[in-house]
Every structure is written in C-alpha cells, then in structure tokens.
Motif scaffolding. Structure first.
Motif, PDB file in Angstrom:
ATOM      1  N   PRO A 382     -32.942  22.546  -2.401  1.00 29.64           N
ATOM      2  CA  PRO A 382     -34.131  22.359  -3.485  1.00 29.64           C
ATOM      3  C   PRO A 382     -34.019  21.270  -4.328  1.00 29.64           C
ATOM      4  CG  PRO A 382     -32.268  23.903  -4.294  1.00 29.64           C
ATOM      5  CD  PRO A 382     -31.866  23.539  -2.952  1.00 29.64           C
ATOM      6  N   PHE A 383     -35.261  20.727  -4.745  1.00 32.25           N
ATOM      7  CA  PHE A 383     -35.510  19.616  -5.642  1.00 32.25           C
ATOM      8  C   PHE A 383     -34.636  19.991  -6.930  1.00 32.25           C
ATOM      9  CE2 PHE A 383     -39.166  16.612  -4.168  1.00 32.25           C
ATOM     10  CZ  PHE A 383     -38.586  16.917  -2.637  1.00 32.25           C
ATOM     11  N   ILE A 384     -34.658  21.190  -7.355  1.00 30.55           N
ATOM     12  CA  ILE A 384     -33.983  21.282  -8.709  1.00 30.55           C
ATOM     13  C   ILE A 384     -32.659  20.953  -9.011  1.00 30.55           C
ATOM     14  CG2 ILE A 384     -33.302  23.778  -8.296  1.00 30.55           C
ATOM     15  CD1 ILE A 384     -34.467  24.228 -11.085  1.00 30.55           C
ATOM     16  N   ALA A 385     -31.917  20.704  -7.522  1.00 30.72           N
ATOM     17  CA  ALA A 385     -30.495  20.381  -7.761  1.00 30.72           C
ATOM     18  C   ALA A 385     -30.404  18.814  -7.393  1.00 30.72           C
ATOM     19  CB  ALA A 385     -29.713  21.100  -6.486  1.00 30.72           C
ATOM     20  N   ASN A 386     -31.552  17.956  -7.388  1.00 29.67           N
ATOM     21  CA  ASN A 386     -31.468  16.666  -7.228  1.00 29.67           C
ATOM     22  C   ASN A 386     -31.330  16.072  -8.489  1.00 29.67           C
ATOM     23  OD1 ASN A 386     -33.471  14.177  -6.654  1.00 29.67           O
ATOM     24  ND2 ASN A 386     -31.616  14.346  -5.179  1.00 29.67           N
ATOM     25  N   GLY A 387     -30.737  15.054  -8.894  1.00 31.15           N
ATOM     26  CA  GLY A 387     -30.519  14.378 -10.021  1.00 31.15           C
ATOM     27  C   GLY A 387     -31.925  13.548 -10.428  1.00 31.15           C
ATOM     28  N   LYS A 388     -32.565  12.816  -9.449  1.00 26.34           N
ATOM     29  CA  LYS A 388     -33.541  12.054  -9.450  1.00 26.34           C
ATOM     30  C   LYS A 388     -34.995  12.865  -9.864  1.00 26.34           C
ATOM     31  CE  LYS A 388     -36.151   8.212  -9.552  1.00 26.34           C
ATOM     32  NZ  LYS A 388     -36.176   7.262  -8.264  1.00 26.34           N
ATOM     33  N   ALA A 389     -34.927  14.078  -9.328  1.00 30.06           N
ATOM     34  CA  ALA A 389     -36.088  14.784  -9.449  1.00 30.06           C
ATOM     35  C   ALA A 389     -36.270  15.375 -10.790  1.00 30.06           C
ATOM     36  CB  ALA A 389     -36.051  15.978  -8.154  1.00 30.06           C
ATOM     37  N   VAL A 390     -34.893  15.883 -10.947  1.00 25.05           N
ATOM     38  CA  VAL A 390     -34.901  16.442 -12.573  1.00 25.05           C
ATOM     39  C   VAL A 390     -35.396  15.339 -13.508  1.00 25.05           C
ATOM     40  CG1 VAL A 390     -33.318  17.195 -14.088  1.00 25.05           C
ATOM     41  CG2 VAL A 390     -32.977  17.997 -11.939  1.00 25.05           C
ATOM     42  N   ALA A 391     -34.803  14.012 -13.490  1.00 23.63           N
ATOM     43  CA  ALA A 391     -35.003  13.107 -14.095  1.00 23.63           C
ATOM     44  C   ALA A 391     -36.597  12.735 -14.436  1.00 23.63           C
ATOM     45  CB  ALA A 391     -34.448  11.713 -13.941  1.00 23.63           C
ATOM     46  N   MET A 392     -37.321  12.790 -13.129  1.00 22.31           N
ATOM     47  CA  MET A 392     -38.558  12.482 -13.155  1.00 22.31           C
ATOM     48  C   MET A 392     -39.649  13.693 -13.561  1.00 22.31           C
ATOM     49  SD  MET A 392     -38.693  10.648  -9.519  1.00 22.31           S
ATOM     50  CE  MET A 392     -40.756  10.842  -9.279  1.00 22.31           C
ATOM     51  N   GLU A 394     -39.941  16.358 -11.635  1.00 20.61           N
ATOM     52  CA  GLU A 394     -40.578  16.755 -10.436  1.00 20.61           C
ATOM     53  C   GLU A 394     -39.364  17.939  -9.909  1.00 20.61           C
ATOM     54  OE1 GLU A 394     -43.378  16.496  -9.613  1.00 20.61           O
ATOM     55  OE2 GLU A 394     -44.185  14.669 -10.729  1.00 20.61           O
ATOM     56  N   THR A 395     -39.230  18.988 -10.238  1.00 21.21           N
ATOM     57  CA  THR A 395     -38.187  19.827  -9.763  1.00 21.21           C
ATOM     58  C   THR A 395     -38.707  20.850  -8.830  1.00 21.21           C
ATOM     59  OG1 THR A 395     -38.265  21.307 -11.660  1.00 21.21           O
ATOM     60  CG2 THR A 395     -36.733  19.866 -11.673  1.00 21.21           C
ATOM     61  N   ASP A 396     -40.004  21.187  -8.591  1.00 23.75           N
ATOM     62  CA  ASP A 396     -40.607  21.853  -7.671  1.00 23.75           C
ATOM     63  C   ASP A 396     -40.849  21.146  -6.365  1.00 23.75           C
ATOM     64  OD1 ASP A 396     -41.140  23.841  -9.648  1.00 23.75           O
ATOM     65  OD2 ASP A 396     -43.439  23.188  -9.857  1.00 23.75           O
ATOM     66  N   GLY A 397     -39.850  21.768  -5.392  1.00 23.92           N
ATOM     67  CA  GLY A 397     -40.073  21.278  -4.134  1.00 23.92           C
ATOM     68  C   GLY A 397     -38.673  21.559  -3.374  1.00 23.92           C
ATOM     69  N   MET A 398     -38.486  21.369  -1.973  1.00 22.40           N
ATOM     70  CA  MET A 398     -37.692  21.566  -1.064  1.00 22.40           C
ATOM     71  C   MET A 398     -37.568  20.940   0.248  1.00 22.40           C
ATOM     72  SD  MET A 398     -38.314  25.387   0.639  1.00 22.40           S
ATOM     73  CE  MET A 398     -36.936  25.275   1.833  1.00 22.40           C
ATOM     74  N   VAL A 399     -36.370  20.658   0.733  1.00 16.52           N
ATOM     75  CA  VAL A 399     -36.493  20.274   2.181  1.00 16.52           C
ATOM     76  C   VAL A 399     -35.992  21.215   3.107  1.00 16.52           C
ATOM     77  CG1 VAL A 399     -35.615  18.232   3.396  1.00 16.52           C
ATOM     78  CG2 VAL A 399     -36.155  17.543   1.210  1.00 16.52           C
ATOM     79  N   LYS A 400     -36.593  21.397   4.293  1.00 12.01           N
ATOM     80  CA  LYS A 400     -35.950  22.255   5.077  1.00 12.01           C
ATOM     81  C   LYS A 400     -35.780  21.738   6.610  1.00 12.01           C
ATOM     82  CE  LYS A 400     -37.142  26.794   7.469  1.00 12.01           C
ATOM     83  NZ  LYS A 400     -38.215  27.870   7.594  1.00 12.01           N
ATOM     84  N   THR A 401     -34.476  21.800   7.311  1.00 15.86           N
ATOM     85  CA  THR A 401     -34.307  21.180   8.425  1.00 15.86           C
ATOM     86  C   THR A 401     -34.146  22.038   9.430  1.00 15.86           C
ATOM     87  OG1 THR A 401     -31.899  20.837   7.715  1.00 15.86           O
ATOM     88  CG2 THR A 401     -33.418  18.975   7.624  1.00 15.86           C
ATOM     89  N   VAL A 402     -34.520  21.888  10.669  1.00 14.65           N
ATOM     90  CA  VAL A 402     -34.128  22.835  11.920  1.00 14.65           C
ATOM     91  C   VAL A 402     -33.717  21.946  12.777  1.00 14.65           C
ATOM     92  CG1 VAL A 402     -35.362  24.407  13.514  1.00 14.65           C
ATOM     93  CG2 VAL A 402     -36.306  24.137  11.102  1.00 14.65           C
ATOM     94  N   PHE A 403     -32.459  22.440  13.198  1.00 12.98           N
ATOM     95  CA  PHE A 403     -31.691  21.646  14.195  1.00 12.98           C
ATOM     96  C   PHE A 403     -31.258  22.623  15.289  1.00 12.98           C
ATOM     97  CE2 PHE A 403     -30.715  19.253  10.515  1.00 12.98           C
ATOM     98  CZ  PHE A 403     -30.386  17.884  10.780  1.00 12.98           C
ATOM     99  N   ASP A 404     -31.287  22.266  16.727  1.00 15.70           N
ATOM    100  CA  ASP A 404     -30.700  22.651  17.777  1.00 15.70           C
ATOM    101  C   ASP A 404     -29.256  23.272  17.578  1.00 15.70           C
ATOM    102  OD1 ASP A 404     -29.383  23.046  20.549  1.00 15.70           O
ATOM    103  OD2 ASP A 404     -31.575  23.580  20.939  1.00 15.70           O
ATOM    104  N   ALA A 405     -28.864  24.214  17.599  1.00 16.19           N
ATOM    105  CA  ALA A 405     -27.586  24.709  17.213  1.00 16.19           C
ATOM    106  C   ALA A 405     -26.425  24.078  18.340  1.00 16.19           C
ATOM    107  CB  ALA A 405     -27.232  26.132  17.364  1.00 16.19           C
ATOM    108  N   THR A 406     -27.049  23.881  19.610  1.00 20.52           N
ATOM    109  CA  THR A 406     -25.986  23.321  20.651  1.00 20.52           C
ATOM    110  C   THR A 406     -26.040  21.985  20.551  1.00 20.52           C
ATOM    111  OG1 THR A 406     -26.330  25.308  22.008  1.00 20.52           O
ATOM    112  CG2 THR A 406     -25.531  23.481  23.084  1.00 20.52           C
ATOM    113  N   SER A 407     -26.963  21.326  20.598  1.00 19.99           N
ATOM    114  CA  SER A 407     -27.208  19.708  20.771  1.00 19.99           C
ATOM    115  C   SER A 407     -27.008  18.971  19.642  1.00 19.99           C
ATOM    116  CB  SER A 407     -28.293  19.319  21.519  1.00 19.99           C
ATOM    117  OG  SER A 407     -29.646  19.599  21.063  1.00 19.99           O
ATOM    118  N   GLY A 408     -27.672  19.675  18.470  1.00 16.04           N
ATOM    119  CA  GLY A 408     -27.589  18.829  17.102  1.00 16.04           C
ATOM    120  C   GLY A 408     -29.065  17.995  17.132  1.00 16.04           C
ATOM    121  N   GLU A 409     -29.782  18.381  18.128  1.00 14.67           N
ATOM    122  CA  GLU A 409     -31.271  17.664  17.875  1.00 14.67           C
ATOM    123  C   GLU A 409     -32.088  18.326  16.763  1.00 14.67           C
ATOM    124  OE1 GLU A 409     -35.302  17.532  20.229  1.00 14.67           O
ATOM    125  OE2 GLU A 409     -33.817  18.576  21.081  1.00 14.67           O
TER     126      GLU A 409
END
Length: 468
Positions: A382-392, A394-409
């Motif tokens: 979540p953005f709320i745990a990011n120092g720059k986002a808090v300083a700006m 702009e704490t509403d937000g998030m990043v989500k990643t989806v990886f292949d568990a076997t290959s790491g793709e």
C-alpha cells in the motif's frame, strides 16, 4: 512531384506519422495522406488535450486541499474558457511539431482522403480526393492503413453535440455542467468523470458490466470505485440506461440495476461506450483484406490478407492505445525494410488511466493468470506505507504483482495511485526483457520515491515486504 513511392501511409495519427518517420529513417521514399490534422484523434482530441484538462483539474483539487500543506488561499476560482483554451493550444502546438518532423524527414504529405484503387503492376494505387474532387493518384508496393477509429454510437444514446456529448464536446465545454451522467467506465469515461468531478460537477457513472474499469484486475477496479465514491461520484454497475429524454437544457433518464431503478435528471451526458474502426471508403472491396467487427484483421507483423497492404493502430483492433499504434508502425516498417523485429506481444502493452487516482497495468490479472493454469504468487504493497507518498499527501493507492510461482515470471502488475502511469514502465521492461522476481529483487530503487512500492510488492509475493 513523383507519383511513385516505396511506401504510402494512410492516416497521420500516432501510428501513421511514426511509421512514416521510421520509414524515412530507413531510406524509403514515403507519402503520408491525412484528411484532417496530423496527430490524429490522440493528439488533437484525445491523449494530449485531455491530459491538459486533467492537469488543470488536479491543480483545482489541490487548491482546495492547501490547508493540509500549511498553506492558504482566498477566493479560489477558475476560468473554464482559459482551461479549455490551454488544452486546445497544446494540441495545436504538438500538431505543428509533427508537421515539422515530417517536413524535416522529407515525407511527402497529401491533404485529402485516400482510397485503394487497384494495382499497377507490383504497386498498389491510391486515389486521393479532397471535398470530393480528385487530388492525385499515387502508387507504392506497400500501403499502411492507419485510419484510426471513432466513438461507438448506440441506439437511444446517440450524441447530438449539445446535450449528449462525445469526447470532442466533453473537451470543449462552454460552461461546467452542474450535473453530469457518464455512460461507460473505460479509461475515456473515467477520465472525463474525474475531470468534471474535480472541477465541481455532480457525477454519476453508469456501466453495463458488473464493475468499472473492466479491463483492470478486479482488486484494482474495486479500489478505484472506492476512491471515486469517496470523492462523491455515484457509480451504478450492471446498469441499463433507458432512453435519454432531452429537454430544453437537460436530459432525463431511468437507470435500472440489480439494486433497483434510479430516475435521473442531468445537465449533460457523456457517452463513452467503445469505438469502431474507420474502415469505410478505403477501397477494401475486391481485396483480400478481412474486416471483423469493424476492425481489419492482421498478423503479428501488421500484414493483412492482401500482400503489400498492412494495418496498424485502432483500425487494426484492441487494445486501442496510441503507444500500441506507434509501436506497430515501427515494427511494420522494419519488417517491410527486411529487418527482424519481434511481433508485438499484447500482454506487454501497458494500459493507463489518468484519473485521480491514476491506474496502470500490464500483463495478466490474478484472475486471468489462474484461469490460464498458472500457480501464482501475489504481492501487494500500500502507498500508505511509503514515505514519499505520505510526504506528498498521496496515500491512497497500492501496487499488486502476480508472479508464476514456479518460474518467477512476472505475469502481471497492477497499480493505482499517484504517478503510477509513470511507474508502470518498470514492469513493462521486466516483462519485455523476460526478467524474473530475482532481477526485480536485486534492483536498487531510489529513496525516497513512490517507485519503492514496486520493489516492496515484489518482495511481498515471495519472502515478504520489509516495511509492513
């Protein structure tokens, strides 16, 4: 002037003019036919002028949040005509820049409409007309169709330019509508909804699907809806919009959804319900060019079923994005020139929505990755745990990643929040370069930046994030 070229490009939008410039760089003689203005819809009535409008609306929003930053201002107001004027001025400036680039590259340009007119030996003939009168007939062994697309018109929801707007009217309002209905919640609809809400309009969004931003990961879509509703937008999904009943200066309608019926009266309606390809009057009859659902069918190198005829950009189908069109223009020309470009992988094309908050993604959603048979590892930060986002602030937000568990793709990345449209390219490079979580984990992200959330979301999918 010679009537014979190595390549003819039909359409001067972000696909066509880029194709023409690249072909010139590779030593080809090039003709570009454009009937309206260089830059196409994107530069003149889409990507660029809408970002100018959105920038003004973001500043307007910030002016009302000055107290958060220890600042104050009195009598905050805006001049809508100047906001629109700035947007149109930027479009004109950029269009002039493209004309200069084409002239510098010695691309021969024709002002008119182009139509395939049969063959002359090994070359395709293209007839050019303007206002119904013949201008010229030119020929080349290769012709790229880059004619773009236009807004879809649905029965009962047709735009009239006055009360029911398409994109052009929505970009050039003479006055701010107090009440606005936006039909459609793709990127175009959401961006207009964001602009008008930031400027003070009461905004209702009606979407026929069961969620907004249907192209995005469902989790991001839900986060976007929550953010927009927090701003005061009313959102109705699984919606059926009844006939639009036009009054003297307002529109009334009924919207049906699983939650019931809503009778709504608004000042203006924006219809953003998809696009259709500009395939009419191109002379495709009698050729082997195939058209499906208003779009020209192509292969991975933009080739149609007719040898020597190619199609790029919106007229060649989804995703309907300027950067996709430009990239197709380049790879198409390089293939014609005998080089060895790689076909464009649809899952490596980023999608961006420039609302508040911004939304960006590339690759598969978690849902689609699982449906495709992948065993996945998912990371969130979540953005709320990011120092720059808090300083700006702009704490509403998030990043989500989806990886292949076997290959790491990296199968997909999905982001919502401030400046994510600038950040998504890091994940695009990861996918294009076929990198894995190992390279992302070992990448040094600068501090303090919001981009650190990308690193943390990668860590979260594997050994765990460090800052939550």
């Amino acid at each position: 002037m010679s009537d014979t070229f190595d390549l003819i490009v039909v359409g001067g939008g972000p696909g066509g003019y880029v194709a023409a410039l690249r072909a010139s760089q590779l030593g080809m003689s090039v003709a570009l036919v454009e009937s309206t203005h260089f830059g196409g819809v994107c530069l003149n009535w889409g990507c660029i002028p809408t970002k100018a409008l959105l920038r003004s609306s973001e500043i307007h929003h910030l002016l009302h949040e000055l107290g958060t930053f220890g600042l104050s201002a009195d009598n905050i107001s805006f001049d809508l005509s100047k906001i629109v004027g700035r947007s149109r001025g930027i479009a004109r400036r950029m269009g002039g820049g493209i004309a200069h680039l084409l002239k510098k590259a010695k691309v021969t340009t024709f002002d008119g409409r182009a139509k395939l007119a049969g063959r002359s030996g090994e070359a395709h003939q293209v007839a050019i007309t303007r206002d119904g009168a013949a201008v010229a007939t030119i020929k080349a062994p290769h012709v790229i169709l880059a004619t773009g697309a236009r807004g879809r018109q649905l029965p009962g929801l047709e735009t009239d330019g006055t009360l029911i707007w398409g994109a052009r009217e929505a970009m050039t309002p003479k006055e701010l509508p107090k009440r606005l209905l936006v039909i459609g919640s793709g990127a175009i609809g959401i961006e207009f909804a964001s602009f008008y809400r930031n400027m003070g309009s009461e905004v209702t969004i009606a979407e026929v699907a069961d969620r907004i931003l249907i192209a995005e990961d469902p989790e991001i879509s839900a986060a976007a809806r929550k953010a927009f509703e927090k701003q005061g937008m009313k959102i109705i999904t699984s919606a059926k919009v009844g006939p639009l009943n036009k009054g003297e200066n307002e529109v009334s309608t009924t919207i049906e959804s699983p939650t019931g019926k809503v009778d709504l009266t608004v000042d203006r309606v924006i219809c953003a319900v998809g696009i259709v390809g500009n395939v009419e009057d191109l002379g495709l009859e009698g050729t082997k060019v195939q058209v499906e659902r208003t779009h020209i069918v192509t292969d991975g190198f933009c080739r149609t079923g007719e040898p020597g005829i190619y199609a790029i950009g919106d007229v060649a189908g989804a995703p309907w994005l300027a950067h996709k069109a430009s990239h197709e223009g380049i790879l198409c020309v390089e293939k014609i020139a005998g080089r060895s470009p790689q076909p464009l992988h649809p899952l490596n094309i980023p999608g961006c929505t420039y609302s508040r908050p911004q939304i960006a993604s590339v690759g598969l959603s978690e849902e689609k990755a699982v449906a495709a048979g992948h065993k996945v590892k998912v990371g969130r930060f979540p953005f709320i745990a990011n120092g720059k986002a808090v300083a700006m602030g702009e704490t509403d937000g998030m990043v989500k990643t989806v990886f292949d568990a076997t290959s790491g793709e990296l199968l997909g990345a999905h982001m919502i929040g401030a400046e994510v449209t600038e950040m998504i390219q890091g994940y695009v490079i990861t996918r294009t370069g076929e990198l894995t979580e190992a390279e992302l984990v070992e990448t040094v992200f600068p501090h303090p930046t919001i981009s650190e959330t990308m690193h943390e979301a990668t860590l979260a999918a594997f050994d765990g994030p460090l800052h939550i």
